[in-house]
Write a protein that holds these residues in place. Structure first.
Motif, PDB file in Angstrom:
ATOM      1  N   PRO A  52      11.707  47.435  67.120  1.00 29.75           N
ATOM      2  CA  PRO A  52      10.504  48.044  67.707  1.00 29.75           C
ATOM      3  C   PRO A  52      10.440  49.553  67.542  1.00 29.75           C
ATOM      4  O   PRO A  52       9.384  50.149  67.703  1.00 29.75           O
ATOM      5  CB  PRO A  52      10.611  47.666  69.190  1.00 29.75           C
ATOM      6  CG  PRO A  52      12.065  47.372  69.421  1.00 29.75           C
ATOM      7  CD  PRO A  52      12.538  46.781  68.125  1.00 29.75           C
ATOM      8  N   LEU A  53      11.584  50.202  67.238  1.00 28.67           N
ATOM      9  CA  LEU A  53      11.567  51.643  67.035  1.00 28.67           C
ATOM     10  C   LEU A  53      10.928  52.037  65.715  1.00 28.67           C
ATOM     11  O   LEU A  53      10.465  53.161  65.533  1.00 28.67           O
ATOM     12  CB  LEU A  53      12.993  52.211  67.081  1.00 28.67           C
ATOM     13  CG  LEU A  53      13.654  52.316  68.442  1.00 28.67           C
ATOM     14  CD1 LEU A  53      15.078  52.830  68.289  1.00 28.67           C
ATOM     15  CD2 LEU A  53      12.865  53.264  69.348  1.00 28.67           C
TER      16      LEU A  53
ATOM     17  N   GLU B 272      18.929  65.960  69.496  1.00 22.71           N
ATOM     18  CA  GLU B 272      17.730  66.507  70.095  1.00 22.71           C
ATOM     19  C   GLU B 272      16.673  66.821  69.028  1.00 22.71           C
ATOM     20  O   GLU B 272      17.000  67.186  67.889  1.00 22.71           O
ATOM     21  CB  GLU B 272      18.054  67.788  70.864  1.00 22.71           C
ATOM     22  CG  GLU B 272      18.984  67.593  72.045  1.00 22.71           C
ATOM     23  CD  GLU B 272      18.285  66.891  73.204  1.00 22.71           C
ATOM     24  OE1 GLU B 272      17.036  66.896  73.243  1.00 22.71           O
ATOM     25  OE2 GLU B 272      19.010  66.338  74.062  1.00 22.71           O
ATOM     26  N   GLN B 273      15.406  66.677  69.422  1.00 22.13           N
ATOM     27  CA  GLN B 273      14.322  66.975  68.494  1.00 22.13           C
ATOM     28  C   GLN B 273      14.380  68.430  68.021  1.00 22.13           C
ATOM     29  O   GLN B 273      14.109  68.711  66.841  1.00 22.13           O
ATOM     30  CB  GLN B 273      12.966  66.711  69.167  1.00 22.13           C
ATOM     31  CG  GLN B 273      12.706  65.246  69.473  1.00 22.13           C
ATOM     32  CD  GLN B 273      11.323  65.035  70.056  1.00 22.13           C
ATOM     33  OE1 GLN B 273      10.316  65.455  69.469  1.00 22.13           O
ATOM     34  NE2 GLN B 273      11.257  64.383  71.214  1.00 22.13           N
ATOM     35  N   THR B 274      14.709  69.339  68.930  1.00 21.52           N
ATOM     36  CA  THR B 274      14.782  70.753  68.531  1.00 21.52           C
ATOM     37  C   THR B 274      15.855  70.963  67.471  1.00 21.52           C
ATOM     38  O   THR B 274      15.677  71.781  66.560  1.00 21.52           O
ATOM     39  CB  THR B 274      15.090  71.629  69.750  1.00 21.52           C
ATOM     40  OG1 THR B 274      16.274  71.123  70.416  1.00 21.52           O
ATOM     41  CG2 THR B 274      13.934  71.640  70.728  1.00 21.52           C
ATOM     42  N   THR B 275      16.957  70.199  67.577  1.00 19.53           N
ATOM     43  CA  THR B 275      18.027  70.308  66.578  1.00 19.53           C
ATOM     44  C   THR B 275      17.557  69.759  65.242  1.00 19.53           C
ATOM     45  O   THR B 275      17.836  70.348  64.180  1.00 19.53           O
ATOM     46  CB  THR B 275      19.277  69.563  67.057  1.00 19.53           C
ATOM     47  OG1 THR B 275      19.714  70.122  68.298  1.00 19.53           O
ATOM     48  CG2 THR B 275      20.397  69.663  66.029  1.00 19.53           C
ATOM     49  N   LEU B 276      16.869  68.620  65.279  1.00 20.06           N
ATOM     50  CA  LEU B 276      16.350  68.042  64.030  1.00 20.06           C
ATOM     51  C   LEU B 276      15.380  69.005  63.355  1.00 20.06           C
ATOM     52  O   LEU B 276      15.400  69.147  62.120  1.00 20.06           O
ATOM     53  CB  LEU B 276      15.659  66.704  64.317  1.00 20.06           C
ATOM     54  CG  LEU B 276      16.578  65.540  64.730  1.00 20.06           C
ATOM     55  CD1 LEU B 276      15.752  64.338  65.152  1.00 20.06           C
ATOM     56  CD2 LEU B 276      17.525  65.167  63.590  1.00 20.06           C
TER      57      LEU B 276
ATOM     58  N   MET C  21      10.711  56.341  61.170  1.00 19.81           N
ATOM     59  CA  MET C  21      10.606  56.679  62.586  1.00 19.81           C
ATOM     60  C   MET C  21      10.034  58.070  62.735  1.00 19.81           C
ATOM     61  O   MET C  21      10.284  58.945  61.901  1.00 19.81           O
ATOM     62  CB  MET C  21      11.998  56.633  63.251  1.00 19.81           C
ATOM     63  CG  MET C  21      12.603  55.245  63.305  1.00 19.81           C
ATOM     64  SD  MET C  21      14.275  55.284  64.028  1.00 19.81           S
ATOM     65  CE  MET C  21      15.222  55.841  62.602  1.00 19.81           C
ATOM     66  N   THR C  22       9.288  58.236  63.818  1.00 17.15           N
ATOM     67  CA  THR C  22       8.840  59.586  64.152  1.00 17.15           C
ATOM     68  C   THR C  22      10.058  60.399  64.563  1.00 17.15           C
ATOM     69  O   THR C  22      11.143  59.859  64.808  1.00 17.15           O
ATOM     70  CB  THR C  22       7.834  59.568  65.308  1.00 17.15           C
ATOM     71  OG1 THR C  22       8.504  59.102  66.490  1.00 17.15           O
ATOM     72  CG2 THR C  22       6.647  58.672  64.984  1.00 17.15           C
TER      73      THR C  22
ATOM     74  N   ALA D 248      15.184  60.851  67.098  1.00 22.81           N
ATOM     75  CA  ALA D 248      16.033  61.577  68.048  1.00 22.81           C
ATOM     76  C   ALA D 248      16.681  60.600  69.018  1.00 22.81           C
ATOM     77  O   ALA D 248      17.881  60.695  69.320  1.00 22.81           O
ATOM     78  CB  ALA D 248      15.208  62.620  68.793  1.00 22.81           C
ATOM     79  N   ALA D 249      15.901  59.648  69.521  1.00 25.35           N
ATOM     80  CA  ALA D 249      16.450  58.641  70.429  1.00 25.35           C
ATOM     81  C   ALA D 249      17.452  57.746  69.709  1.00 25.35           C
ATOM     82  O   ALA D 249      18.492  57.371  70.269  1.00 25.35           O
ATOM     83  CB  ALA D 249      15.314  57.807  71.024  1.00 25.35           C
TER      84      ALA D 249
END
Length: 290
Positions: A7-8, A27-31, A15-16, A21-22
């Motif tokens: 489902p992801l 973390e999104q900021t790290t990506l 993936m978004t 990130a999940a």
């Protein structure tokens, strides 16, 4: 689990940034930062809104980056190696990093010891009575002795001390430890209290040893080399209490510029071995015996 059933994942198997990130634990900021520096870029971007989309296969690159980052490998080095890594290249990298970490652990252990020693010195100053002269039982302590000081016709404390500081690195003396002054005898200390025969570091790895035992201990407030009447007071105390003072006199500043702004409030501790024993006829009790 097949990608299209997770489902992801969306229909493209991507993936978004929020989903990745999940999924990856990053973390999104790290990506986003990794993308900005070219370390890990999205598998695709939406040309309309510039949204980032990641492939689950990129988790292997994330694992590579996370592991080397946890070993303190710089991101620049990781980026240079990620597209050309091999068992040989990673082995060489790990060997270099192991040496660097060994050096860092040595630095941290030494910093920890310096902190421990400095805390003890400052605490001893807080517990001291500056007006007190007494005999105290001191434990054995190691230190590093510097070269003998040369005092010219116009002796300057600072010139002598700066000379010691310049020679210290060649003698493997860490100046971050507290530095003390050593007089070879009580007689020499009384004659010129501001001109120690040697400087020493309280580095506990030192090869010199101050024996444990009873020591006459006195304190003096003032700038370096300023002892007021302490030498005479210590000699009078020894005479009054029938003590024989022997061996070198050691001076260490418990409170100095590290913890005090007022130079006239520096606190020095002076110690010299004290005991009862036979003296030569007419020999003052503060002179060295044996």
């Amino acid at each position: 689990m097949p990608i299209e059933r997770d489902p992801l994942f969306n229909g493209k198997g991507l993936m978004t940034i929020k989903e990745f990130a999940a999924f990856s634990g990053v973390e999104q900021t790290t990506l986003r930062y990794w993308d900005d520096i070219g370390l890990i870029s999205p598998a695709e971007r939406n040309p309309d809104n510039n949204y980032r989309y990641y492939s689950p296969l990129q988790q292997s690159t994330v694992n590579f980056v996370n592991l080397l980052s946890s070993l303190n490998v710089p991101l620049k080095t990781i980026g240079e190696m990620k597209d050309q890594r091999s068992p040989d290249s990673i082995l060489k990298l790990l060997e270099r990093q192991e040496i660097l970490l060994d050096m860092e652990m040595h630095r941290l252990r030494e910093s920890h010891t310096i902190i421990h020693r400095l805390r003890g010195v400052i605490q001893a100053g807080l517990e001291a009575d500056p007006d007190d002269i007494s005999v105290q039982r001191l434990e054995t302590a190691n230190y590093i002795l510097g070269p003998r000081n040369e005092w010219g016709e116009e002796p300057s404390f600072f010139e002598t001390f700066l000379r010691f500081c310049k020679e210290a690195p060649h003698l493997r003396i860490n100046l971050n430890y507290s530095i003390g002054g050593l007089h070879e005898s009580m007689e020499g200390f009384m004659r010129a209290p501001g001109q120690p025969d040697y400087y020493f570091s309280i580095d506990p790895t030192g090869y010199e040893e101050r024996p444990g035992g009873n020591y006459l201990v006195g304190y003096a407030r003032g700038y370096y080399g300023e002892f007021g009447g302490l030498p005479q007071r210590m000699a009078a105390y020894a005479e009054e209490h029938n003590l024989v003072l022997s061996g070198p006199v050691r001076v260490i500043y418990l409170h100095d510029e590290i913890c005090m702004q007022q130079q006239d409030q520096y606190l020095a501790r002076v110690i010299v071995a004290a005991g009862r024993g036979k003296r030569k006829a007419g020999q003052p009790k503060w002179e060295v015996v044996g």
